[in-house]
Design an enzyme around this catalytic site. Sequence first.
Site: not given
Length: 527
Positions: A12, A187
């Site tokens: 991420d 997301e």
Amino acid sequence: MTNPILPGFHPDPSICRVGGTYYVATSTFEWFPGVEINASEDLQNWRLVSRPLDRASLLDMRGEPDSCGVWAPCLSYADGLFWLVYTDVKRYNGNYKDTHNYVTTAPSIEGPWSEPVYLNSSGFDASIFHDDDGRKWHVNMDWDYRGQLPGRSFFGGIVLQEYDHDARRLVGPIKRIFTRTKKDCTEGPHIFKRDGWYYLTLAEGGTGYNHVVTYARSRNIDGPYEVGDKSYLITAADAPDEPLQRTGHGQYIEAPDGTFWHTFLCSRPLPGTRRSPLGRETAIAQVEWTDDGWLTLDKARYDVATDGFADDDVVYAFGAKLHPDFQWLRTPEPERLFDTTAHEGHLRLIGRESIGSLYESALVARRQTGWRYSAECALDCDPRDYKTQAGLTAYYNSTQFHYLHVSRDDDGRRVLGIQSCAGAWPDGHVSLPLGEGYPIPDGPVELGVDVDLTVLQFRWRIAGGTWAPIGPKLDASALSDEGGRGEHACFTGAFVGMAAQDNSGTAWTADFSRFAYKNRKEERNDG
């Protein structure tokens, strides 16, 4: 550019630039301290500079399930401050996630980081966009517990709300600015502005083999956002032979020389498998702008370390501070787990709960960064009984680990034992390949482990003696994202380190004087 730029568990990636220095923040999930920040001047060579969430007021993950904790941080720089937005996820199973979003700031990347400001709990992967008019906007994915109903998704879209830093809270209306494309699982939102367009960067398809980076844009911060013909910028979903798989979830950055770059997460499955013990790693690629204002990616512009090798060869001596390569699990009270000053030149582990505990486990470990590695530790301990154990562990999570430890049997003999928990989710039952244990003499002992792709072999010796293998060959690939609940539920990566436990509750201790880690290009051969 050779990828991954951050090998091993570094998912991420959120990137920002201050002057000539780039910073990348990555998720740490249940590992403490929370959030890892690396810095670079050339986008290729990186160094660890901070793990900001290092005290209880910023993060306390005791009791949180595996792969919960810190999800998808966002790092930015504005108004003379570094801004870090992060999510602390308290629950995974069922329809709810219980996600709490916070922001902390610091004048320097090393800190001090401010007390956190609570933002909201409506979803995860939160970020802040600093607009050119001085206003600040908070975005996050919105979690919908009704997701199994027809026409719905648990990933309920992207929501936007203004953030008032003086008031230290979100203000004004909440607006849903994007729902999803056909990939779903929308997301990882980030916003940036260029040539009058607001660009919305998204991760979609789930963080597995169908992962993508999606782009949408709007003339207004609150939408409507529209995707283009080439909305999926980065993906390996239709390229099963690519060395980098599960590519997605990243962020755009502009370099001072006028080039454009994009971070993304990826994994390198072991050859012939769909198992990734290195977890989700951080990569970067150069991108270009089309004439009509969309980003494009040329995969030919980067190389990949296809042999799963990263140059990583370290011998750790223990001093007054724990080396920053090491982390522990969940608790902001490390003094209950280990002591760096009680025995000079040693790391003293304080036996607490089991190696699979979700609360207090005396386990200090570092990332596996290559497909093949060797690790060793030197240990001095006097176990009292079978409930007092200390040793060397290759660890993924509470139901995925292999553990070689020193203990005592019911006759008082000191023994080596192995506990193996190879993806026994959800019950966490262990196998005992050495049964009641292998007798060894008292005194200092050294423990080692060699991993060659899917094979793990423990070894041992009396200090200064000759190494000998111990126990059967074990499945190293079980210590991977895909080796337990699967690619959409396991989010970390394999670690190797030292552990101690005292299941009688007396805080028995064990001393470690040395730890070594080395990646190898070839299979180990002791000839």
